[in-house]
Design a protein around this motif. Structure first.
Motif, PDB file in Angstrom:
ATOM      1  N   GLY A  28       0.807  -1.221   0.000  1.00  0.00           N
ATOM      2  CA  GLY A  28       0.000   0.000   0.000  1.00  0.00           C
ATOM      3  C   GLY A  28       0.836   1.265   0.000  1.00  0.00           C
ATOM      4  N   GLY A  29       2.066   1.136  -0.506  1.00  0.00           N
ATOM      5  CA  GLY A  29       2.929   2.319  -0.521  1.00  0.00           C
ATOM      6  C   GLY A  29       3.587   2.585   0.817  1.00  0.00           C
ATOM      7  N   GLY A  30       3.613   1.564   1.698  1.00  0.00           N
ATOM      8  CA  GLY A  30       4.288   1.723   2.997  1.00  0.00           C
ATOM      9  C   GLY A  30       3.538   2.709   3.863  1.00  0.00           C
ATOM     10  N   TYR A  31       3.938   3.980   3.793  1.00  0.00           N
ATOM     11  CA  TYR A  31       3.118   5.004   4.424  1.00  0.00           C
ATOM     12  C   TYR A  31       3.082   6.287   3.598  1.00  0.00           C
ATOM     13  CZ  TYR A  31       7.515   6.897   6.364  1.00  0.00           C
ATOM     14  OH  TYR A  31       8.769   7.418   6.523  1.00  0.00           O
ATOM     15  N   PRO A  49       1.036   7.261   1.237  1.00  0.00           N
ATOM     16  CA  PRO A  49      -0.274   7.913   1.121  1.00  0.00           C
ATOM     17  C   PRO A  49      -0.708   8.621   2.411  1.00  0.00           C
ATOM     18  CG  PRO A  49      -0.339   5.728   0.147  1.00  0.00           C
ATOM     19  CD  PRO A  49       0.960   5.830   0.906  1.00  0.00           C
ATOM     20  N   TYR A  50      -0.258   8.122   3.555  1.00  0.00           N
ATOM     21  CA  TYR A  50      -0.668   8.719   4.837  1.00  0.00           C
ATOM     22  C   TYR A  50       0.079  10.028   5.108  1.00  0.00           C
ATOM     23  CZ  TYR A  50      -1.752   8.833   9.881  1.00  0.00           C
ATOM     24  OH  TYR A  50      -2.180   9.183  11.137  1.00  0.00           O
ATOM     25  N   GLN A  51       1.292  10.149   4.638  1.00  0.00           N
ATOM     26  CA  GLN A  51       2.084  11.343   4.915  1.00  0.00           C
ATOM     27  C   GLN A  51       2.197  12.231   3.670  1.00  0.00           C
ATOM     28  OE1 GLN A  51       3.183  12.569   7.740  1.00  0.00           O
ATOM     29  NE2 GLN A  51       3.014  10.857   9.181  1.00  0.00           N
ATOM     30  N   LEU A  84      -2.950  -3.863   2.126  1.00  0.00           N
ATOM     31  CA  LEU A  84      -3.238  -3.173   3.388  1.00  0.00           C
ATOM     32  C   LEU A  84      -4.380  -3.951   4.023  1.00  0.00           C
ATOM     33  CD1 LEU A  84      -3.341   0.437   1.966  1.00  0.00           C
ATOM     34  CD2 LEU A  84      -1.739  -0.327   3.730  1.00  0.00           C
ATOM     35  N   TYR A  85      -4.311  -4.168   5.330  1.00  0.00           N
ATOM     36  CA  TYR A  85      -5.260  -5.106   5.941  1.00  0.00           C
ATOM     37  C   TYR A  85      -6.380  -4.415   6.714  1.00  0.00           C
ATOM     38  CZ  TYR A  85      -1.754  -8.635   4.727  1.00  0.00           C
ATOM     39  OH  TYR A  85      -0.878  -9.446   4.051  1.00  0.00           O
ATOM     40  N   ASN A  86      -6.755  -3.219   6.295  1.00  0.00           N
ATOM     41  CA  ASN A  86      -7.966  -2.621   6.870  1.00  0.00           C
ATOM     42  C   ASN A  86      -8.611  -1.713   5.827  1.00  0.00           C
ATOM     43  OD1 ASN A  86      -5.636  -0.910   7.485  1.00  0.00           O
ATOM     44  ND2 ASN A  86      -7.116   0.449   8.430  1.00  0.00           N
ATOM     45  N   GLU A 114     -10.181   1.177   5.970  1.00  0.00           N
ATOM     46  CA  GLU A 114      -9.948   2.629   5.993  1.00  0.00           C
ATOM     47  C   GLU A 114      -8.687   2.976   5.210  1.00  0.00           C
ATOM     48  OE1 GLU A 114     -10.151   0.693   8.652  1.00  0.00           O
ATOM     49  OE2 GLU A 114     -11.673   1.425  10.048  1.00  0.00           O
ATOM     50  N   SER A 115      -7.647   2.158   5.377  1.00  0.00           N
ATOM     51  CA  SER A 115      -6.379   2.475   4.728  1.00  0.00           C
ATOM     52  C   SER A 115      -6.444   2.210   3.225  1.00  0.00           C
ATOM     53  CB  SER A 115      -5.240   1.691   5.381  1.00  0.00           C
ATOM     54  OG  SER A 115      -5.112   2.088   6.736  1.00  0.00           O
ATOM     55  N   LEU A 167      -8.129   5.221   1.854  1.00  0.00           N
ATOM     56  CA  LEU A 167      -7.204   6.370   1.831  1.00  0.00           C
ATOM     57  C   LEU A 167      -6.215   6.232   0.674  1.00  0.00           C
ATOM     58  CD1 LEU A 167      -5.892   8.929   3.170  1.00  0.00           C
ATOM     59  CD2 LEU A 167      -4.437   7.347   4.413  1.00  0.00           C
ATOM     60  N   LEU A 168      -5.679   5.038   0.487  1.00  0.00           N
ATOM     61  CA  LEU A 168      -4.721   4.808  -0.598  1.00  0.00           C
ATOM     62  C   LEU A 168      -5.325   5.207  -1.944  1.00  0.00           C
ATOM     63  CD1 LEU A 168      -2.221   3.368  -2.007  1.00  0.00           C
ATOM     64  CD2 LEU A 168      -3.665   1.319  -2.032  1.00  0.00           C
ATOM     65  N   LYS A 182      -7.882   7.120  -2.650  1.00  0.00           N
ATOM     66  CA  LYS A 182      -8.111   8.572  -2.747  1.00  0.00           C
ATOM     67  C   LYS A 182      -6.796   9.320  -2.955  1.00  0.00           C
ATOM     68  CE  LYS A 182     -12.185   9.091   0.199  1.00  0.00           C
ATOM     69  NZ  LYS A 182     -12.608   9.455   1.563  1.00  0.00           N
ATOM     70  N   TYR A 211       3.436   6.316  10.879  1.00  0.00           N
ATOM     71  CA  TYR A 211       2.620   5.565   9.924  1.00  0.00           C
ATOM     72  C   TYR A 211       1.842   4.449  10.602  1.00  0.00           C
ATOM     73  CZ  TYR A 211       6.468   2.118   9.717  1.00  0.00           C
ATOM     74  OH  TYR A 211       7.429   1.188  10.017  1.00  0.00           O
ATOM     75  N   TYR A 223      -1.886   4.082   9.529  1.00  0.00           N
ATOM     76  CA  TYR A 223      -2.071   3.596   8.157  1.00  0.00           C
ATOM     77  C   TYR A 223      -1.841   2.089   8.063  1.00  0.00           C
ATOM     78  CZ  TYR A 223      -1.641   3.474   3.022  1.00  0.00           C
ATOM     79  OH  TYR A 223      -1.807   3.201   1.691  1.00  0.00           O
ATOM     80  N   GLN A 224      -0.937   1.570   8.869  1.00  0.00           N
ATOM     81  CA  GLN A 224      -0.642   0.129   8.833  1.00  0.00           C
ATOM     82  C   GLN A 224      -1.330  -0.600   9.980  1.00  0.00           C
ATOM     83  OE1 GLN A 224       0.750  -1.640   6.478  1.00  0.00           O
ATOM     84  NE2 GLN A 224       1.640  -0.074   5.143  1.00  0.00           N
ATOM     85  N   GLY A 246      -4.166  -2.319  10.089  1.00  0.00           N
ATOM     86  CA  GLY A 246      -4.645  -3.673   9.793  1.00  0.00           C
ATOM     87  C   GLY A 246      -3.514  -4.685   9.863  1.00  0.00           C
ATOM     88  N   LEU A 259      -8.511   9.221   8.827  1.00  0.00           N
ATOM     89  CA  LEU A 259      -8.077   7.848   9.104  1.00  0.00           C
ATOM     90  C   LEU A 259      -7.575   7.735  10.540  1.00  0.00           C
ATOM     91  CD1 LEU A 259      -7.293   4.953   7.944  1.00  0.00           C
ATOM     92  CD2 LEU A 259      -5.017   5.904   7.736  1.00  0.00           C
TER      93      LEU A 259
END
Lengths: 271, 341
Positions: free
Chosen positions: A139-142, A144-146, A180-182, A184-185, A188-189, A191, B223, B226-227, B229, B271
């Motif tokens: 999922g791009g590691g992190y 997309p979140y940052q 990614l195992y949820n 929500e993430s 987010l990815l 989007k 992070y 985001y991780q 799960g 999130l």
């Protein structure tokens, strides 16, 4: 090298046994401190002789020692050149971890992110290899979140160098898988990086096969997460589940009939 | 009220010029380290832009601490690192004294490979009892990626945890100086704060030993959300969990930590709120810093985080109050003593 060749041969046999189910990507003979130029020959063998359609790149063969140049450095160029010549995408994925401070849980997302950040902040790589195709695993590691933080860094750089492309333009050069195992993430990815740049991936079977007691589904039943996202259209889902993979892995389209079939020499870049 | 729990004050540039005259040099140049005195007038000058920027977005109170790069963790002379940490904390206290209606102080810990956690305790006492600080910033990687500091779930850190609990003050986990060629500031902070968070999350013994320990993982938890799960799945897969009386689901471990909102993106904030819970998230902006740059798409600074939170429709008024003020007052009990606001 010997082990890598045997691993790839094993994968070729798997594909041979189940050609309607499997298509293979090359494992590269990466060694700490050795130029990735050593990978070129095995990549060629995998693509031209074994019919593989891509490769997996361990962005940290130094296993946390900090000894490996980051993916924005010319050190990697011999591999990038051959990937582009053969039109084989590379999946960024962590490898072994001898990193005392963080085991597998965090190491994989962290290392693929280090790889992706390096490519994102080094636009020269894609100027030199406009057809290089990199898929960032997990999922791009992190990334997309940052994204907000990364946009800020680029905007500050652009104050000094107005010719620099926007962060989002750089981001659009990379592809991301959905491991990614949820829910929500995953949402987010999609989007954050856009439907066009997301490839369905599950890492199945692996430790994600565990059933989530809350949902009753395996953690790596990622199609289930994607099916629940209400704003995705049918066309979007088709892209994520199939069309994007066919566009990025151009050799795959040929393989469905026969290995090594003619393909579009320009590769699968987005319009 | 809007309380910003994540902010750094720089102070005048000559303070750092003075410090740099002693760090990373040896011989005669390294002698004579003393106290660099800053006049109130000079400090005011250096704070002017900071205050304008913060007031411009309606923040009423900021928890301020020294810049992450200010403690020279690569320096091996522990007395010098200690002296610099003390003077930085003094500069923060002086800023709070000048603007007690705007600022509350957090202490920077004296950290470097040659300083043990127990070496920080005296300065922690001084910060709380003499300077009136209400919490601290901990650098989880004082070895700057070289010397591997034990993970934050290790009892190496216990002297600091013990003192935090005794003083009833929380700590913000925040990266420090970084000398990685593979990854500069962009990812380093998020990465190191996550390494610290993962370590704490898989160390239930820490929470058994210090049930009242309060740690805030900076930059939106790095992070970890985001991780989420992946982490839940790994926890369920742990071998021997049936025989481990300390085993708990990951989501329960996660609720032992706090997080700040230093994420410059609405989707990421949503999130974090969903995964970590609104009651665990403290408003923070890291303003002013490099996030102060204007985003051409919105015309606002990236670190103007409040409009991003205000735009999240499913947050209730009481949720927003918790994020902007209530959680900070609950997590930082000394806030109400230190501030008349």
């Amino acid at each position: 090298m010997y082990i890598t060749q045997q691993v790839n041969d094993l994968f070729a046999r798997c594909v041979g046994l189940y050609p309607d189910r499997f298509v293979a990507m090359a494992t590269l003979p990466q060694v700490v401190g050795v130029s990735p130029a050593n990978c070129v020959e095995e990549l060629e063998r995998c693509v031209n002789e074994l019919g593989f359609i891509g490769c997996k790149i361990n962005c940290d063969p130094g296993e946390g020692t900090g000894d490996t140049p980051h993916l924005g450095e010319r050190w990697w160029y011999p591999l990038y050149q051959r990937m582009v010549d053969l039109d084989t995408p590379g999946l960024l994925h962590g490898g072994h971890y001898n990193y005392g401070r963080e085991p597998e849980l965090g190491y994989y997302p962290a290392e693929v992110t280090i790889g992706a950040w390096a490519l994102l902040r080094t636009p020269q790589v894609f100027r030199d290899f406009p057809n290089l195709k990199i898929v960032v695993g997990h999922g791009g590691g992190y990334v997309p979140y940052q994204l907000g933080r990364a946009r800020g860094f680029r905007l500050n750089e652009q104050l000094r160098d107005p010719d620099l492309e926007s962060f989002d333009s750089s981001l659009g050069r990379l592809y991301f898988d959905t491991v990614l195992y949820n829910a929500e993430s995953v949402e987010l990815l999609i989007k954050a990086v856009g439907v066009e740049n997301v490839l369905f991936g599950t890492d199945k079977p692996a430790n994600g096969d565990t059933i989530d007691p809350v949902t009753g589904h395996a953690f790596n039943d990622i199609k289930w997460y994607i099916d629940q996202i209400p704003w995705l259209t049918e066309a979007d889902r088709h892209k994520i589940f199939e069309a994007n993979a066919r566009r990025v892995f151009t050799r795959f389209q040929g393989r469905s009939d026969q290995a090594g079939a003619p393909r579009d020499p320009k590769g699968g870049r987005r319009p | 009220m809007i309380i910003d729990s994540h902010a750094h004050v720089t102070g005048p540039a000559e303070l750092y010029e003075y410090f740099r005259g002693f760090t990373n040099v040896s011989g005669p140049a390294a002698r004579g380290f003393g106290r660099f005195s800053i006049s109130d007038e000079r400090l005011e000058e250096s704070l002017a832009d900071h205050l304008t920027e913060v007031e411009g977005v309606g923040t009423e109170l900021q928890l301020i601490v020294a810049r992450p790069w200010a403690i020279p963790t690569a320096e091996r002379r522990s007395a010098l690192v200690m002296g610099i940490a003390q003077q930085l904390n003094d500069m923060i206290a002086q800023s709070v004294r000048l603007h007690s209606d705007r600022f509350v102080g957090l202490g920077a810990l004296p950290q470097c490979p040659s300083l043990k956690p127990s070496d920080a305790l005296e300065e922690m006492e001084r910060c709380v009892h003499e300077l009136g600080f209400i919490g601290f910033k901990i650098n989880p990687d004082p070895g700057e990626g070289g010397w591997e500091a034990p993970g934050m779930g290790d009892d190496y850190w216990y002297p600091i945890y013990h003192k935090l609990v005794e003083l009833d003050v929380p700590a913000l986990v925040h990266g420090g100086p970084f000398r990685f060629s593979r990854e500069p500031e962009l990812g380093y902070f998020c990465q190191e704060e996550s390494v610290a968070g993962w370590s704490l999350l898989r160390s239930p013994q820490v929470w058994r030993d210090f049930p009242n320990l309060k740690l805030i993982i900076g930059h939106g938890g790095g992070y970890i959300p985001y991780q989420y799960g992946r982490a839940r799945c790994f926890r369920l897969n742990e071998a021997g969990r049936a025989d481990n009386p300390l085993w708990e689901p990951f989501e329960e471990s996660l609720r032992r930590l706090y997080f700040d909102t230093v994420l410059f993106d609405q989707e990421a904030l949503e999130l974090m709120f969903k995964v970590c819970g609104v009651d665990r998230c403290l408003f923070g902006s890291d303003r002013p810093a490099n996030g102060s740059v204007i985003d051409p798409r919105t015309g606002r600074s990236l670190n103007d985080v409040r409009p991003l939170i205000d735009a999240i429709e499913w947050l209730s008024e009481s949720d927003r109050h918790a994020i902007y003020e209530g959680n900070a007052r609950r997590v930082y009990p000394r806030l109400n003593l230190a501030s008349d606001r």
